[in-house]
Design a protein around this motif. Structure first.
Motif, PDB file in Angstrom:
ATOM      1  N   PRO A  11       0.886  -1.259   0.008  1.00 17.33           N
ATOM      2  CA  PRO A  11       0.044  -0.114   0.007  1.00 17.33           C
ATOM      3  C   PRO A  11       0.675   1.244  -0.005  1.00 17.33           C
ATOM      4  CG  PRO A  11       0.085  -0.773   2.176  1.00 17.33           C
ATOM      5  CD  PRO A  11       0.871  -1.701   1.292  1.00 17.33           C
ATOM      6  N   HIS A  12       2.150   1.011  -0.123  1.00 18.02           N
ATOM      7  CA  HIS A  12       2.840   2.278   0.389  1.00 18.02           C
ATOM      8  C   HIS A  12       2.922   3.089  -1.100  1.00 18.02           C
ATOM      9  CE1 HIS A  12       6.869   4.333   0.046  1.00 18.02           C
ATOM     10  NE2 HIS A  12       6.834   4.535   1.277  1.00 18.02           N
ATOM     11  N   LEU A  70      -8.098   7.378   0.086  1.00 17.37           N
ATOM     12  CA  LEU A  70      -7.568   6.649   1.545  1.00 17.37           C
ATOM     13  C   LEU A  70      -9.040   5.834   2.181  1.00 17.37           C
ATOM     14  CD1 LEU A  70      -5.302   9.834   2.301  1.00 17.37           C
ATOM     15  CD2 LEU A  70      -4.605   7.469   1.384  1.00 17.37           C
ATOM     16  N   VAL A  87       1.780   7.400   2.206  1.00 13.34           N
ATOM     17  CA  VAL A  87       0.866   6.488   2.499  1.00 13.34           C
ATOM     18  C   VAL A  87       1.548   5.436   2.850  1.00 13.34           C
ATOM     19  CG1 VAL A  87      -1.509   5.120   1.996  1.00 13.34           C
ATOM     20  CG2 VAL A  87      -0.917   7.456   0.921  1.00 13.34           C
ATOM     21  N   SER A  88       1.238   4.729   4.321  1.00 11.02           N
ATOM     22  CA  SER A  88       1.960   3.528   4.851  1.00 11.02           C
ATOM     23  C   SER A  88       3.356   3.576   4.822  1.00 11.02           C
ATOM     24  CB  SER A  88       1.441   2.072   4.158  1.00 11.02           C
ATOM     25  OG  SER A  88       0.165   1.941   3.971  1.00 11.02           O
ATOM     26  N   ASP A 131      -5.742   3.441   6.621  1.00 14.84           N
ATOM     27  CA  ASP A 131      -4.456   3.864   6.434  1.00 14.84           C
ATOM     28  C   ASP A 131      -3.652   4.537   7.384  1.00 14.84           C
ATOM     29  OD1 ASP A 131      -4.269   2.983   3.530  1.00 14.84           O
ATOM     30  OD2 ASP A 131      -5.456   4.510   2.983  1.00 14.84           O
ATOM     31  N   ARG A 132      -2.323   4.706   7.482  1.00 15.11           N
ATOM     32  CA  ARG A 132      -1.530   5.458   8.401  1.00 15.11           C
ATOM     33  C   ARG A 132      -0.910   6.532   7.396  1.00 15.11           C
ATOM     34  NH1 ARG A 132       0.322   5.501  13.477  1.00 15.11           N
ATOM     35  NH2 ARG A 132       2.171   6.866  13.940  1.00 15.11           N
TER      36      ARG A 132
END
Length: 568
Positions: free
Chosen positions: A11-12, A217, A234-235, A221-222
């Motif tokens: 997901p990065h 998003l 993202v991630s 998500d972080r």
């Protein structure tokens, strides 16, 4: 398309947008609840009068809530909330709803369609009025929620530091955010002069707007964000989070010794001033480490009123501002309104191209009585306080306009008269215009949009409106050459002055003062202190000579002190 349930999919990724408030953060996200929208099951309207009253009651309830929120705040936050509350009771909106009801539309559909029409009109007006579209959509959603008896949309209750992600944030939402719990803001819409950007800067919350993909998003998500560079990760990996944390530490260290007067490493003085819009703003800014105010936007006294503010009301406000700053410099911009900021009491009729119409000084010449009262009030405030008052006119394009304004100001006994340089004609012909006045201040926001024929409220044109565009810098250079030839001070009061890296270039071009949001002064002062004037001048030379905005920025980065990059 990758299967989002496939855990083998990385997901990065990195999203980009416009950084509007510097700083870094890493945290889980919270998605702002979407509005419930129109009630698709509602019956058509059969009693327009009764439904129209229900809508007015709902609008009043929303206005009362926003007013209560405003009374719990102060400064720019209070002004924005009060202005939005006034929009909630706008009679034109209510009448537009009546028309939809008479056509048989259901009550929430009538509110939705009426505000859509009104929003389109504001967007076409451009400038300040286009900025009100987000506010209007927030009013629409709150009124519909009131009619449907459901909670208003917005940021949910936060329990831990979180990055808020939204399509856009209305002022009522942004103004009430707690900086202790909101680690950052990411929006898909908005712009560098939107209310979200203004309030985020005031609250000191790292923020990135115009982020494509923000609404894709999920709550799982972080994110890690860099508000200066306009990057959203993202991630993020542990290394990326650690890198941002280290950058934050370095930024704090670089800012630790930033205090006192603005000056370059070799002692060249560059006074750093605050942009303000209200008397509350002045009181707040005056307590900070700034050398005065380089832009007092007086139009906030005039907007959203049925009648112009009285001589006594204006005198009281201007006196309060001058008293707040004491012996420090205060630059007041006379009424900047007109086609793009229409006034009920100064309607000049329909204008086919508002951004190029009767606005700024052109309106003052058409309605000389408004300017006369304003100058009389400023003169009275100056006599009462003895403050270091400078008065300038907006949207000056010709020598005749500059001369007319200067004669007006000097006739009142005010000591310093100047002009805004916001159109290419004024920059190119600066030496002739400055022969009529004492100083000038460059409004980089408007100068950008007129140089590139790009509305500064259209996010998709953000690249054209970058302060790094070489043609814009060439305009600033032309104005500064005119200032040198006439021994006139040239300041900058647009958004560009608050960027630590751009500030170095502006000083190198010959700008003598920089005015910005008060929260940006510390970083600009730190950047100046790490470079001598000769380096700033070489940065300016390379930036103006660059073929693109990206190349101009990189050329300056190549010469910059490494610590300055941590300030962005």
């Amino acid at each position: 398309m990758p299967d989002p349930t496939d855990l083998t999919v990385d997901p990065h990724r990195v999203l980009t947008g416009i950084g509007v408030c510097a700083g870094t953060a890493s945290a889980p996200i919270v998605l702002v609840s979407p509005a419930p929208g129109v009630d698709e099951d509602e019956p058509p309207c059969t009693d327009p009068a009764a439904d129209g009253q229900r809508v007015r009651d709902a609008m009043k309830a929303v206005a009362d809530d926003l007013t209560a929120r405003a009374e719990a705040t102060d400064g720019t936050t209070r002004q924005i909330l009060e202005t939005t509350a006034q929009l909630a009771t706008d009679r034109a909106i209510a009448k537009a709803v009546d028309k939809q009801l008479k056509k048989g539309s259901g009550i929430t559909r009538a509110v939705h369609d009426a505000t859509a029409t009104y929003a389109e009109m504001l967007a076409q007006l451009g400038g300040y009025m286009a900025e009100r579209v987000t506010d209007l959509m927030d009013i629409r959603d709150r009124v519909i929620c009131e009619l449907r008896g459901v909670p208003a949309p917005g940021v949910p209750r936060l329990e831990q530091p979180t990055i808020v992600v939204a399509r856009d944030l209305a002022p009522a939402e942004t103004a009430t955010l707690d900086p202790e719990l909101v680690a950052g803001i990411v929006t898909e819409q908005g712009g560098p002069t939107s209310h979200t950007a203004i309030l985020a800067a005031q609250l000191g919350i790292p923020a990135v707007v115009r982020v494509n993909g923000a609404l894709e998003l999920t709550a799982d998500d972080r994110l890690a964000i860099d508000g200066g560079a306009g990057r959203v990760i993202v991630s993020p990996t542990d290394d990326e989070v650690a890198e941002l944390a280290e950058r934050a530490r370095r930024r704090e260290a670089a800012l630790a010794d930033s205090h006192g007067s603005g000056r370059t490493a070799d002692g060249h003085a560059v006074p750093l001033l605050a942009n303000i819009g209200t008397a509350d703003d002045a009181r707040r800014a005056a307590t900070q480490d700034v050398e005065g105010s380089g832009l007092f936007r007086t139009e906030f006294l005039f907007l959203d009123r049925d009648q112009a503010p009285t001589l006594e009301e204006q005198t009281e406000t201007y006196t309060t501002v001058l008293e707040a700053f004491g012996e420090r410099k205060v630059v007041v911009r006379t009424l900047d309104a007109g086609a793009d900021k229409p006034l009920v009491f100064a309607d000049q009729g329909e204008d086919e191209n508002p951004a190029l119409g009767v606005r700024g000084l052109r309106l003052s010449r058409a309605r000389e009585d408004l300017l006369d009262t304003q100058l009389e009030a400023l003169a009275a405030a100056h006599r009462a306080t003895g403050g270091d008052l400078h008065v300038m006119a907006p949207m000056v394009a010709t020598v005749e306009e500059a001369r007319w304004f200067a004669e007006k100001v000097r006739a009142t006994g005010l000591p310093h008269v100047g002009i805004m340089i916001e159109v290419p004609a004024a920059a190119i012909n600066a030496r002739h215009l400055l022969a009529e006045v004492d100083f000038a201040s460059i409004g980089t926001n408007d100068l950008s949009q007129y140089t590139y024929a790009a509305d500064r409220m259209q996010g998709e044109l953000a690249d054209l409106l970058s302060p790094w565009q070489p043609a814009l810098l060439a305009m600033v250079q032309a104005a500064c050459i005119g200032g040198a030839e006439t021994d006139s001070a040239i300041g900058v009061c647009g958004e560009a002055g608050g960027d630590p890296l751009v500030a170095l270039v502006l000083v190198g071009l010959g700008v003598s003062t920089l005015s910005m949001a008060p929260g940006k002064v510390t970083a600009v002062r730190a950047a100046l202190a790490r470079h001598d004037l000769a380096t700033c001048q070489e940065m300016a030379r390379r930036a103006v000579a660059a073929p693109t905005a990206e190349a101009a920025r990189q050329a300056v980065i190549d010469l910059a002190h490494p610590e300055v990059l941590d300030l962005l």
